[in-house]
Motif scaffolding. Structure first.
Motif, mmCIF file in Angstrom:
data_model
loop_
_atom_site.group_PDB
_atom_site.id
_atom_site.type_symbol
_atom_site.label_atom_id
_atom_site.label_comp_id
_atom_site.label_asym_id
_atom_site.label_seq_id
_atom_site.Cartn_x
_atom_site.Cartn_y
_atom_site.Cartn_z
ATOM 1 N N ASN A 273 43.403 30.544 40.598
ATOM 2 C CA ASN A 273 44.171 31.441 41.120
ATOM 3 C C ASN A 273 44.879 30.472 43.164
ATOM 4 O O ASN A 273 45.829 31.230 43.023
ATOM 5 C CB ASN A 273 43.276 32.230 41.620
ATOM 6 C CG ASN A 273 41.987 33.307 40.793
ATOM 7 O OD1 ASN A 273 41.782 32.526 40.109
ATOM 8 N ND2 ASN A 273 41.787 34.084 41.209
ATOM 9 N N GLU A 274 44.104 29.653 42.692
ATOM 10 C CA GLU A 274 44.592 29.164 44.516
ATOM 11 C C GLU A 274 45.932 28.621 43.723
ATOM 12 O O GLU A 274 47.186 28.315 44.680
ATOM 13 C CB GLU A 274 43.552 28.040 45.063
ATOM 14 C CG GLU A 274 44.028 27.234 46.038
ATOM 15 C CD GLU A 274 44.922 28.447 46.822
ATOM 16 O OE1 GLU A 274 45.470 27.721 47.767
ATOM 17 O OE2 GLU A 274 43.604 29.372 47.782
ATOM 18 N N SER A 275 46.201 27.559 42.230
ATOM 19 C CA SER A 275 46.901 26.951 42.238
ATOM 20 C C SER A 275 48.254 27.867 42.179
ATOM 21 O O SER A 275 49.834 27.410 41.844
ATOM 22 C CB SER A 275 47.279 25.806 40.865
ATOM 23 O OG SER A 275 46.471 26.904 39.605
ATOM 24 N N PHE A 276 48.153 29.365 41.462
ATOM 25 C CA PHE A 276 48.921 30.499 41.750
ATOM 26 C C PHE A 276 49.421 31.088 42.200
ATOM 27 O O PHE A 276 50.733 30.802 42.548
ATOM 28 C CB PHE A 276 47.989 31.621 40.363
ATOM 29 C CG PHE A 276 49.413 32.434 39.809
ATOM 30 C CD1 PHE A 276 49.464 32.059 38.548
ATOM 31 C CD2 PHE A 276 49.937 33.258 40.685
ATOM 32 C CE1 PHE A 276 50.606 33.354 38.288
ATOM 33 C CE2 PHE A 276 50.469 34.396 39.912
ATOM 34 C CZ PHE A 276 50.768 34.141 39.239
ATOM 35 N N LEU B 151 52.908 39.085 43.242
ATOM 36 C CA LEU B 151 52.293 37.383 42.308
ATOM 37 C C LEU B 151 50.887 36.934 43.523
ATOM 38 O O LEU B 151 49.862 36.891 42.977
ATOM 39 C CB LEU B 151 53.302 37.071 42.358
ATOM 40 C CG LEU B 151 53.852 36.982 41.292
ATOM 41 C CD1 LEU B 151 54.979 36.644 40.384
ATOM 42 C CD2 LEU B 151 53.109 37.770 39.925
ATOM 43 N N SER B 152 51.192 36.551 45.011
ATOM 44 C CA SER B 152 50.003 35.944 45.444
ATOM 45 C C SER B 152 48.731 36.569 45.800
ATOM 46 O O SER B 152 47.744 36.482 45.366
ATOM 47 C CB SER B 152 51.127 35.556 46.685
ATOM 48 O OG SER B 152 50.261 34.778 47.548
ATOM 49 N N LYS B 153 49.381 37.962 46.145
ATOM 50 C CA LYS B 153 48.273 39.053 46.757
ATOM 51 C C LYS B 153 47.116 39.567 45.531
ATOM 52 O O LYS B 153 46.173 39.019 45.586
ATOM 53 C CB LYS B 153 48.711 40.320 47.228
ATOM 54 C CG LYS B 153 47.268 40.811 47.490
ATOM 55 C CD LYS B 153 47.153 40.136 48.982
ATOM 56 C CE LYS B 153 45.956 41.036 50.004
ATOM 57 N NZ LYS B 153 47.728 42.469 51.162
ATOM 58 N N ALA B 154 48.139 39.643 44.049
ATOM 59 C CA ALA B 154 47.376 39.567 43.294
ATOM 60 C C ALA B 154 46.049 39.051 42.367
ATOM 61 O O ALA B 154 45.492 38.467 41.709
ATOM 62 C CB ALA B 154 48.289 40.112 41.494
ATOM 63 N N ALA B 155 46.775 38.177 42.332
ATOM 64 C CA ALA B 155 46.186 36.608 42.406
ATOM 65 C C ALA B 155 44.567 36.174 43.233
ATOM 66 O O ALA B 155 44.177 35.856 42.907
ATOM 67 C CB ALA B 155 46.926 35.136 41.962
ATOM 68 N N LYS B 156 44.918 36.853 44.433
ATOM 69 C CA LYS B 156 43.976 36.230 45.591
ATOM 70 C C LYS B 156 42.554 37.052 44.843
ATOM 71 O O LYS B 156 41.494 37.532 45.452
ATOM 72 C CB LYS B 156 44.493 36.216 46.800
ATOM 73 C CG LYS B 156 43.819 36.526 48.349
ATOM 74 C CD LYS B 156 44.067 36.739 49.379
ATOM 75 C CE LYS B 156 43.331 36.048 50.443
ATOM 76 N NZ LYS B 156 43.622 35.777 52.174
#
Length: 501
Positions: free
Chosen positions: A365-368, A339-344
């Motif tokens: 994106n950052e808060s996600f 999830l973190s890599k996808a948002a980034k």
């Protein structure tokens, strides 16, 4: 001519063809080998050969069904795979009826918005006729130029067959280019630009599924020349899955076998798509279709979606953890990493959930990514499994607000959340019993008085339980959580399912 024996030098080609025509139309002769055997006495005369070949074309048109349009000159690869050639007439032969070969691929395509188009065009039937001509003529031409053959099914469906993975994918993209007014293929030898009346048709998006390239899965060609067998069903299931992932944009799903064969075919002589590096094959893991599990890929052909490459490793790692049932830690950790890599990696987004999440009113994106870190800390360090699972639900709500977020990831978040939810209630009940037993050690002063007083007030009681669950006085929280995972191991098996139950 009344009998074959009546054939002589004075019999014209037209009379001979008419004689054979009656036998073919009357179904006395339905395959070329029968014609060959029946006409054996006159084949010695080479003057009869053009008529024999014309008769073969008639057999092909009448009895080859789906493959009636193929020939040695236009579909050399398909001809080699599908036809038993005649030694004396290599451009003629018999169609194979049961095929178990690796070099055969089925593509199923569905036109989005077809029903609405028909409703909107009910007072302008010329539009419907134009679309019909387009599918029956231009789309068939595109497929022929790609070495494939196509046929319309049930109004908004197109079935195509090719003898190479590259041909099947190229033909599918060619059809999408034509309907979408795009130029993904970028090959001037394939005519995907609309001409004539077709230019007035609206832009259509399509979903597609491609399967094949496996000798263990046979394809049946019926007496009417129609297709039947598991390959056809699998292509339809993949197309349905592509539509589930994106009902508004064009999307292609393929089996892993098609991907591997595409790579193999393009190791030496590359097709246009491989030469231009147009495609990226995004591993979408195992998907279950009516009890059968298939490894699948998505064919990413849009430049704006190539960001998926940046989190493919995290996704594959999650697939492995799920396959090995590593529910204690790895699946949750891998899910947060993904999830973190996808948002980034994905384009910037900003959404506002109905209620603030952990104090955040707007999710970017950052808060996600920050929420991912919070969830990971809750699970791994704080052993606050209740809060960690509640955040999984929040991730589902957030992702559903982001149109560009990959739908496959959403499906996995939902599936994993469902499995952890199976454990949560039993886990909380066990923790709450221990809180009750150790209340005097957990709470002090006014908290202890409030604990006893609050048992009759559900809302206050629930807040205090949250405090209690986080207390270090509750021992072996991890052991309890992990033991529940092991107790429910059979229920924790997770496979992404697509299609009808």
């Amino acid at each position: 001519m009344k009998e074959l024996e009546d054939y002589n030098e004075s019999v014209s080609d037209y009379e001979l063809f008419s004689f054979l025509y009656d036998r073919i139309i009357g179904k006395e002769i339905t395959i070329f080998s029968q014609l060959r055997e029946y006409a054996a006495p006159i084949i010695r005369d080479k003057r009869s050969h053009p008529v024999i070949l014309r008769a073969f074309e008639l057999i092909k048109r009448l009895y080859w069904g789906f493959f009636s349009g193929i020939s040695l000159s236009t579909h050399r690869k398909l001809w080699r795979e599908l036809v038993i050639p005649d030694k004396q007439f290599p451009e003629a032969g018999d169609l194979k009826r049961t095929i178990s070969i690796s070099n055969l691929y089925i593509g199923m395509l569905d036109i989005h918005g077809y029903t609405k188009f028909c409703q909107d065009s009910r007072k302008n039937l010329s539009m419907l006729h134009t679309l019909d001509r387009t599918i029956n003529n231009e789309i068939q031409l595109i497929c022929t130029q790609c070495g494939a053959v196509s046929q319309r099914e049930r109004g908004d469906e197109i079935v195509l067959v090719a003898a190479a993975a590259s041909d099947a994918i190229t033909a599918t993209l060619g059809i999408m280019d034509y309907f979408g007014k795009t130029d993904v293929i970028g090959d001037p030898s394939i005519s995907t630009r609309r001409t004539g009346d077709a230019t007035i048709l609206p832009v259509f998006k399509l979903s597609a599924g491609i399967t094949g390239g496996n000798t263990s899965i046979p394809l049946i060609i019926t007496e009417q020349g129609n297709l039947s067998g598991f390959l056809l069903n699998t292509g339809a299931r993949l197309q349905t899955r592509a539509n589930e992932l994106s009902s508004r944009e064009s999307r292609i799903m393929i089996t892993k076998q098609v991907f591997m064969n595409f790579q193999k075919e393009n190791t030496t002589e590359k097709c246009t798509l491989a030469r231009k590096n147009t495609l990226y094959f995004f591993d979408t893991g195992l998907i279950e279709f009516k009890g059968v599990q298939l490894p699948t890929c998505e064919v990413v052909f849009k430049a704006e979606e190539r960001y998926k490459e940046k989190f493919s490793e995290e996704l594959v790692r999650l697939f492995g953890s799920i396959q090995n049932s590593l529910w204690e830690q790895r699946i949750f950790v891998d899910m947060m990493d993904l999830l973190s890599k996808a948002a980034k990696a994905m384009p910037a987004f900003s959404v506002t959930p109905r209620q603030p999440i952990n104090g955040m009113r707007t999710i970017t994106n950052e808060s996600f990514m920050q929420l991912c870190r919070i969830a990971l800390k809750a699970y791994m360090q704080d052993e606050d499994y209740s809060f960690a699972v509640s955040l999984l639900h929040e991730f589902i709500n957030i992702i559903e607000l982001i149109p560009s977020f990959d739908r496959l990831i959403l499906d996995y978040v939902k599936g994993i959340t469902d499995k952890y939810d199976l454990l949560l209630q039993t886990y909380l009940e066990s923790i709450d019993r221990e809180i009750d037993e150790k209340a005097t050690m957990i709470f002090t002063g006014n908290h202890l008085k409030t604990w006893y007083a609050a048992k009759n007030g559900a809302a206050i009681f629930e807040k205090l339980k949250v405090i209690g669950r986080k207390s270090n006085e509750i021992a072996k929280k991890k052991n309890l959580w992990y033991s529940l995972i092991k107790q429910h191991q059979n229920r924790m098996i997770f496979t992404l399912y697509s299609g009808k139950k």
